[in-house]
Design a protein around this motif. Sequence first.
Motif, PDB file in Angstrom:
ATOM      1  N   CYS A   1       0.823  -1.216   0.000  1.00  0.00           N
ATOM      2  CA  CYS A   1       0.000   0.000   0.000  1.00  0.00           C
ATOM      3  C   CYS A   1       0.854   1.261   0.000  1.00  0.00           C
ATOM      4  O   CYS A   1       0.455   2.286  -0.532  1.00  0.00           O
ATOM      5  CB  CYS A   1      -0.906   0.023   1.220  1.00  0.00           C
ATOM      6  N   HIS A   2       2.002   1.193   0.653  1.00  0.00           N
ATOM      7  CA  HIS A   2       2.801   2.409   0.843  1.00  0.00           C
ATOM      8  C   HIS A   2       4.012   2.393  -0.078  1.00  0.00           C
ATOM      9  O   HIS A   2       5.149   2.519   0.374  1.00  0.00           O
ATOM     10  CB  HIS A   2       3.257   2.513   2.300  1.00  0.00           C
ATOM     11  N   GLU A   3       3.781   2.279  -1.344  1.00  0.00           N
ATOM     12  CA  GLU A   3       4.902   2.085  -2.256  1.00  0.00           C
ATOM     13  C   GLU A   3       5.791   3.328  -2.366  1.00  0.00           C
ATOM     14  O   GLU A   3       7.017   3.218  -2.442  1.00  0.00           O
ATOM     15  CB  GLU A   3       4.403   1.676  -3.648  1.00  0.00           C
ATOM     16  N   ASP A   4       5.161   4.521  -2.356  1.00  0.00           N
ATOM     17  CA  ASP A   4       5.958   5.755  -2.470  1.00  0.00           C
ATOM     18  C   ASP A   4       6.929   5.883  -1.307  1.00  0.00           C
ATOM     19  O   ASP A   4       8.099   6.226  -1.480  1.00  0.00           O
ATOM     20  CB  ASP A   4       5.029   6.978  -2.553  1.00  0.00           C
ATOM     21  N   VAL A   5       6.419   5.582  -0.098  1.00  0.00           N
ATOM     22  CA  VAL A   5       7.275   5.644   1.084  1.00  0.00           C
ATOM     23  C   VAL A   5       8.394   4.621   0.956  1.00  0.00           C
ATOM     24  O   VAL A   5       9.563   4.897   1.254  1.00  0.00           O
ATOM     25  CB  VAL A   5       6.447   5.386   2.361  1.00  0.00           C
ATOM     26  N   PHE A   6       8.025   3.462   0.450  1.00  0.00           N
ATOM     27  CA  PHE A   6       9.002   2.388   0.315  1.00  0.00           C
ATOM     28  C   PHE A   6      10.140   2.799  -0.627  1.00  0.00           C
ATOM     29  O   PHE A   6      11.313   2.577  -0.331  1.00  0.00           O
ATOM     30  CB  PHE A   6       8.319   1.123  -0.204  1.00  0.00           C
ATOM     31  N   GLU A   7       9.783   3.439  -1.735  1.00  0.00           N
ATOM     32  CA  GLU A   7      10.806   3.852  -2.709  1.00  0.00           C
ATOM     33  C   GLU A   7      11.724   4.909  -2.108  1.00  0.00           C
ATOM     34  O   GLU A   7      12.933   4.899  -2.336  1.00  0.00           O
ATOM     35  CB  GLU A   7      10.142   4.393  -3.994  1.00  0.00           C
ATOM     36  N   THR A   8      11.131   5.844  -1.331  1.00  0.00           N
ATOM     37  CA  THR A   8      11.945   6.870  -0.661  1.00  0.00           C
ATOM     38  C   THR A   8      12.894   6.220   0.338  1.00  0.00           C
ATOM     39  O   THR A   8      14.083   6.526   0.389  1.00  0.00           O
ATOM     40  CB  THR A   8      11.033   7.868   0.082  1.00  0.00           C
ATOM     41  N   TYR A   9      12.339   5.329   1.118  1.00  0.00           N
ATOM     42  CA  TYR A   9      13.117   4.649   2.158  1.00  0.00           C
ATOM     43  C   TYR A   9      14.285   3.878   1.549  1.00  0.00           C
ATOM     44  O   TYR A   9      15.396   3.879   2.074  1.00  0.00           O
ATOM     45  CB  TYR A   9      12.191   3.711   2.936  1.00  0.00           C
TER      46      TYR A   9
ATOM     47  N   CYS B   1      13.886  14.941  15.820  1.00  0.00           N
ATOM     48  CA  CYS B   1      14.939  14.416  14.937  1.00  0.00           C
ATOM     49  C   CYS B   1      14.572  14.541  13.456  1.00  0.00           C
ATOM     50  O   CYS B   1      15.357  15.015  12.636  1.00  0.00           O
ATOM     51  CB  CYS B   1      15.190  12.942  15.242  1.00  0.00           C
ATOM     52  N   THR B   2      13.343  14.094  13.133  1.00  0.00           N
ATOM     53  CA  THR B   2      12.943  13.997  11.734  1.00  0.00           C
ATOM     54  C   THR B   2      12.818  15.364  11.062  1.00  0.00           C
ATOM     55  O   THR B   2      12.895  15.438   9.838  1.00  0.00           O
ATOM     56  CB  THR B   2      11.591  13.267  11.637  1.00  0.00           C
ATOM     57  N   ASP B   3      12.622  16.416  11.842  1.00  0.00           N
ATOM     58  CA  ASP B   3      12.476  17.733  11.237  1.00  0.00           C
ATOM     59  C   ASP B   3      13.784  18.225  10.630  1.00  0.00           C
ATOM     60  O   ASP B   3      13.780  18.983   9.662  1.00  0.00           O
ATOM     61  CB  ASP B   3      11.951  18.740  12.270  1.00  0.00           C
ATOM     62  N   CYS B   4      14.901  17.812  11.204  1.00  0.00           N
ATOM     63  CA  CYS B   4      16.194  18.188  10.622  1.00  0.00           C
ATOM     64  C   CYS B   4      16.730  17.083   9.714  1.00  0.00           C
ATOM     65  O   CYS B   4      17.291  17.351   8.666  1.00  0.00           O
ATOM     66  CB  CYS B   4      17.210  18.476  11.727  1.00  0.00           C
ATOM     67  N   HIS B   5      16.555  15.842  10.126  1.00  0.00           N
ATOM     68  CA  HIS B   5      17.205  14.735   9.416  1.00  0.00           C
ATOM     69  C   HIS B   5      16.344  14.121   8.323  1.00  0.00           C
ATOM     70  O   HIS B   5      16.838  13.294   7.554  1.00  0.00           O
ATOM     71  CB  HIS B   5      17.602  13.645  10.411  1.00  0.00           C
ATOM     72  N   GLY B   6      15.089  14.460   8.296  1.00  0.00           N
ATOM     73  CA  GLY B   6      14.191  13.821   7.341  1.00  0.00           C
ATOM     74  C   GLY B   6      13.524  12.616   7.968  1.00  0.00           C
ATOM     75  O   GLY B   6      13.835  12.229   9.103  1.00  0.00           O
ATOM     76  N   ILE B   7      12.604  12.032   7.238  1.00  0.00           N
ATOM     77  CA  ILE B   7      11.867  10.890   7.781  1.00  0.00           C
ATOM     78  C   ILE B   7      12.303   9.637   7.035  1.00  0.00           C
ATOM     79  O   ILE B   7      13.249   8.975   7.423  1.00  0.00           O
ATOM     80  CB  ILE B   7      10.350  11.121   7.689  1.00  0.00           C
ATOM     81  N   HIS B   8      11.640   9.353   5.938  1.00  0.00           N
ATOM     82  CA  HIS B   8      12.015   8.153   5.189  1.00  0.00           C
ATOM     83  C   HIS B   8      13.203   8.423   4.277  1.00  0.00           C
ATOM     84  O   HIS B   8      13.780   7.507   3.730  1.00  0.00           O
ATOM     85  CB  HIS B   8      10.813   7.652   4.397  1.00  0.00           C
ATOM     86  N   ASP B   9      13.551   9.723   4.146  1.00  0.00           N
ATOM     87  CA  ASP B   9      14.637  10.092   3.234  1.00  0.00           C
ATOM     88  C   ASP B   9      15.902  10.484   3.993  1.00  0.00           C
ATOM     89  O   ASP B   9      16.695  11.286   3.511  1.00  0.00           O
ATOM     90  CB  ASP B   9      14.195  11.247   2.337  1.00  0.00           C
TER      91      ASP B   9
END
Lengths: 255, 415
Positions: free
Chosen positions: B222-230, B324-332
Amino acid sequence: MSDTKTNPPEFFKRFTLFRQVEHHLNAIVFSLLVLTGLAQRFHEASWAQGSVRLMGGIDNVHVYHRIAGIVFVVLFTVHLVGGIMAVLSGKRLTMFIVGNDFRDAIQNMNYFMGRADKPARCDRFEYKQKFEYWGVIMGSLVMGITGLLLLFPTWLFSTFPFIPGQALAAAKAAHSNEALMAFLVIVTWHIYDAVLSPEVFPLDTSIFTGKISRARMMHEHPLEYERITGLPAESHDHGHDDEHHDDSHDKKENA
Amino acid sequence: MKIRHLFVALPLAFFATPAFAEEEAENTGSVEHCMECHEDEDLTKTLGDGKELPMGVNLDLLEGSVHAGTDCVDCHVDYPTDDEHEAKEFKNAAESKKHFSSLCAECHEPDEGIHGKMLEKLTDATCLDCHGSTSGGKGGHDIKPISEMGGCMSCHKHEMSIVFADGTKALLQEDPKVLAHSVHDSHECIDCHSDYDEHPVIEFASHREMTAKLSGESCKQCHEDVFETYKESAHGAALFRKKNLDVPLCSDCHKSHAIKDPKASEFRNHVPQTCGACHANKELMDKYGLKSNVLETYLNDYHGVTSYFYIKEGKENTPVIAVCTDCHGIHDIMTARGDNSAVVKEKLVKRCQSCHPDATENFPDAWISHYEPSLDKAPAVFFVNVAYMFLIPFMIGGLLIHMFLHFWRYAIKKD
């Protein structure tokens, strides 16, 4: 003045109503700043978490700290402007540190340790009070400036693009450390001097009444007493302060 | 397998006279014969532990089950068919259940497929744990296909675990309420566990490998876009290119069943702890030459202290504070090392601007990047801290000495 010379009053004016109110406002704002600020510095301590909870959460604490900080800066600015105007208008400056203050400090230390017969003879403000006053002035400058920098964190860099980012981190370190020092000085030194000291215990009421008794005036500010009344403070001092008399007597014997 | 025409037998048993029953009891171990006694719903026997085990049988349950038409003695094989049978002695209900489960083997070979493999590992489990819905003496009589028994949960409600080749263990027990309270509340087990239609036991070398397969394949559906970013991130690249299983998988941050809305305050405010689970682990970080004080340094700064209190307060919809994620990113998430540092820094200004719109190029350095202030890194901060390290004790110490001497002279040695 001629009247005071022949018949010195029981009480002497020490603080104007303005200075009294200024002190009380500062005391309230300082307490609030310390509570809301140190609760953030020592956030893992249970007292800090309890205080934050009582104040309705960290967001409220931030708001209270900022309001109190702004009031503090306003009070400080009013004080500074008043001081600068006093200097410019050529008034007698009683708060500036002069060479005598260092001699007084050494004299008093010797007296405390039994190496001098008498304590220093001070004027309107003794060296301890001047030291504390200038400590508060310098501390307020540091706290006010760093506090404003932290309140508007991007201002410094958008105004002076050449200033490196760590300046703000340094401001925060100074804000936090200076606050801790100010708190420690107030709870040790000021509370001792105004409450616990055997000379004033149980409370130095002069900031609340604006007055100081003749006995304390002669003992603590003999030079000012002499200037106002034209009478020597020493002889009266002996008459009113047995401890002092005994001390000097004792020292003479030792010598 | 013997089939009895119970539609005939039941009424017969019901209206049976004692004489008729005695007559029947002579020849077979028929249902009617057993039911003469076991029809009594209040019939019980006392177990070794003093508890009562119900002995009454509700034939309707049996009729509704896959074993409709089976004769009592088909399963209860070791019972004599004569009138009086000796009561079996069981220590407790578990022992009796185990005994009766062992009887299933008469028809069902347990060493085939999932059962054989599971039963080796689940030594305390019995057939009835999964296949019987009710307890006590009726436990074995309402057996139905798993799909009619609550599906996966008919087994996975039990405390069960699996041990992998490397000795790691995974708990296989799930609480359906956890999923029901997650963002995946409308999902069925097989939506994610899609390889489990026939419930094969897939052999994984380790628990981590199983998690990696599930995270990689199931979430992607279902979450393919997130998967590709990750996949392109520092973590994803290590996983897919170097087969590194130390990196965070989907479920490490999002959980597997208790998946919460990642945009909600609760999830957001816990991000430092989520990342810190690995990044504050010295042993793990040393392996990759990374600092393990990142959580601590974050928590001691303004944003960290605030997020710390947000967690303590447990309020919903707290204001957004940089985690953390605001500076470092989330899945990227990218590595900040080498050539990347300039790219990361450029992104950082934009990220700061989302809360501090006037942030300029130097602003991100106001956060000294998890460094402890030193002469190398953030010398100004280092200098301020060192200055106060001397100034505070000097100042307070001096004042205390003055105080004590004063007190000594005026209160103690006042002679």
